[in-house]
Enzyme design. Structure first.
Site, mmCIF file in Angstrom:
data_model
loop_
_atom_site.group_PDB
_atom_site.id
_atom_site.type_symbol
_atom_site.label_atom_id
_atom_site.label_comp_id
_atom_site.label_asym_id
_atom_site.label_seq_id
_atom_site.Cartn_x
_atom_site.Cartn_y
_atom_site.Cartn_z
ATOM 1 N N GLU A 22 -8.703 -4.566 -1.534
ATOM 2 C CA GLU A 22 -8.214 -5.950 -1.448
ATOM 3 C C GLU A 22 -8.463 -6.498 -0.047
ATOM 4 O O GLU A 22 -8.954 -5.808 0.841
ATOM 5 C CB GLU A 22 -6.707 -6.017 -1.743
ATOM 6 C CG GLU A 22 -6.362 -6.448 -3.167
ATOM 7 C CD GLU A 22 -6.593 -7.933 -3.405
ATOM 8 O OE1 GLU A 22 -7.184 -8.608 -2.515
ATOM 9 O OE2 GLU A 22 -6.202 -8.419 -4.479
ATOM 10 N N ASN A 157 -1.522 -14.392 -5.759
ATOM 11 C CA ASN A 157 -2.915 -14.130 -5.397
ATOM 12 C C ASN A 157 -3.643 -15.453 -5.163
ATOM 13 O O ASN A 157 -3.042 -16.526 -5.243
ATOM 14 C CB ASN A 157 -3.616 -13.353 -6.524
ATOM 15 C CG ASN A 157 -3.497 -11.845 -6.383
ATOM 16 O OD1 ASN A 157 -3.814 -11.288 -5.330
ATOM 17 N ND2 ASN A 157 -3.037 -11.173 -7.424
ATOM 18 N N ASP A 213 -7.282 -13.304 -9.745
ATOM 19 C CA ASP A 213 -6.848 -12.464 -8.622
ATOM 20 C C ASP A 213 -7.236 -13.155 -7.314
ATOM 21 O O ASP A 213 -6.959 -14.322 -7.143
ATOM 22 C CB ASP A 213 -7.457 -11.067 -8.764
ATOM 23 C CG ASP A 213 -6.644 -9.991 -8.070
ATOM 24 O OD1 ASP A 213 -6.274 -10.174 -6.891
ATOM 25 O OD2 ASP A 213 -6.373 -8.940 -8.692
#
Length: 308
Positions: A22, A157, A213
């Site tokens: 991430e 997100n 996301d």
């Protein structure tokens, strides 16, 4: 599922094997270090760096679960981590704690998505360590002061910002929708009677085949958003409609980033979190990339974080 044009399939660049890759970012060159891509393996507390072509992959073990490393005006990083915001010197590895971040919440929370806005302020989010419903919040760190701007989120997100700084975007992944928030001249959500205005639904991705996301805005003001479970990154126009996509050979892309020469390479973190049998040969959890210069696409330079 979309029928938008496919711009190509991203190739594996670094076999990083992240359980939860991430928070990618492009770190400009300094006198001591070359320009490089950085990303985090949140659950393992790892900071990853690699050259633009994927070489010179270096992993730094951190003390906490960390989701983002924002480049400050001083050239170091502000680490966004479970329970703490810290400064990290990428040349020496020295760490200095700055302020607690939801250190004593019940249920326990950890940091998640984060991004520096066009004003040099950091938007960052939290979520339950077990993705408990409504346990997360959204914050803005502006000139050293941390303010909560929204609560009751589950998996926040897609934090990113329009090129002119007038809008902030985010999603609560479980809803399948991307929200847009109008901002004032200082980058705060417009207020009414002392309350932040409610964000509006900007893109409905419930039929996109995966959960929205991480996201990034390109130089044209279009959004590139990872669709967790769908194996692609979608490009959305100014109305939130998917107009193109990048495919991946893995199903769980987590966040895209523009970097490399001319900011024309799309880097994509992925994850094998929750998979019973990750396909490491395919690249579950690795860093992927696709050169989009032939299409004329390029990103925006990341603003440096202003802490004082």
């Amino acid at each position: 599922m979309t029928s938008s044009p496919c711009l190509g399939t991203a190739r594996r660049l670094v076999a990083s094997g992240c359980e939860l890759g991430e928070g990618p970012g492009w770190t400009p060159a300094t006198k001591a270090l070359p320009a490089r891509v950085r990303w985090l393996n949140i659950l393992a507390g790892e900071l990853h760096h690699a050259a633009a072509n994927g070489s010179d992959h270096v992993i730094t073990q951190l003390a906490r679960r960390t989701s983002y490393a924002a480049v400050t005006q001083d050239g170091d990083y502000l680490l966004v981590a479970q329970g703490m915001l810290s400064r990290f010197n990428p040349e020496t590895g020295a760490v200095e704690d700055v302020m607690p971040f939801e250190a004593d919440t019940t249920p326990a929370t950890r940091s998640n998505d984060a991004r520096v806005d066009r004003h040099g302020s950091l938007w960052l989010s939290s979520m339950g360590c077990n993705a408990e419903t409504g346990a997360g919040s959204l914050y803005r760190l502006h000139r050293g002061e941390l303010t909560r701007v929204l609560e009751g989120l589950s998996i926040p997100n897609a934090l990113c910002f329009s090129p002119d700084g007038r809008f902030a975007y985010f999603t609560d992944t479980v809803t399948g929708r991307v929200m847009r928030w109008q901002l004032d001249a200082d980058g705060w959500p417009l207020t009414s009677a002392g309350e932040y205005n409610a964000p509006e639904v900007w893109a409905d991705l419930r039929d996109a085949g995966g959960g929205p996301d991480g996201a990034v805005i390109d130089a044209d003001g279009h959004m590139w958003i990872a669709l967790w479970g769908a194996g692609r990154v979608a490009r959305l126009d100014h109305d939130g409609t998917e107009i193109a996509h990048v495919a991946l050979p893995v199903s769980q892309p987590s966040c895209p980033l523009f970097g490399g020469e001319g900011l024309s390479t799309l880097y994509i973190t992925t994850a094998h979190e929750g998979m019973a049998t990750p396909d490491h040969a395919a690249g579950d959890g690795d860093l992927f990339a696709l050169d989009l210069s032939a299409h004329g696409f390029k990103g925006l330079a990341e603003p440096s974080l202003v802490l004082g």
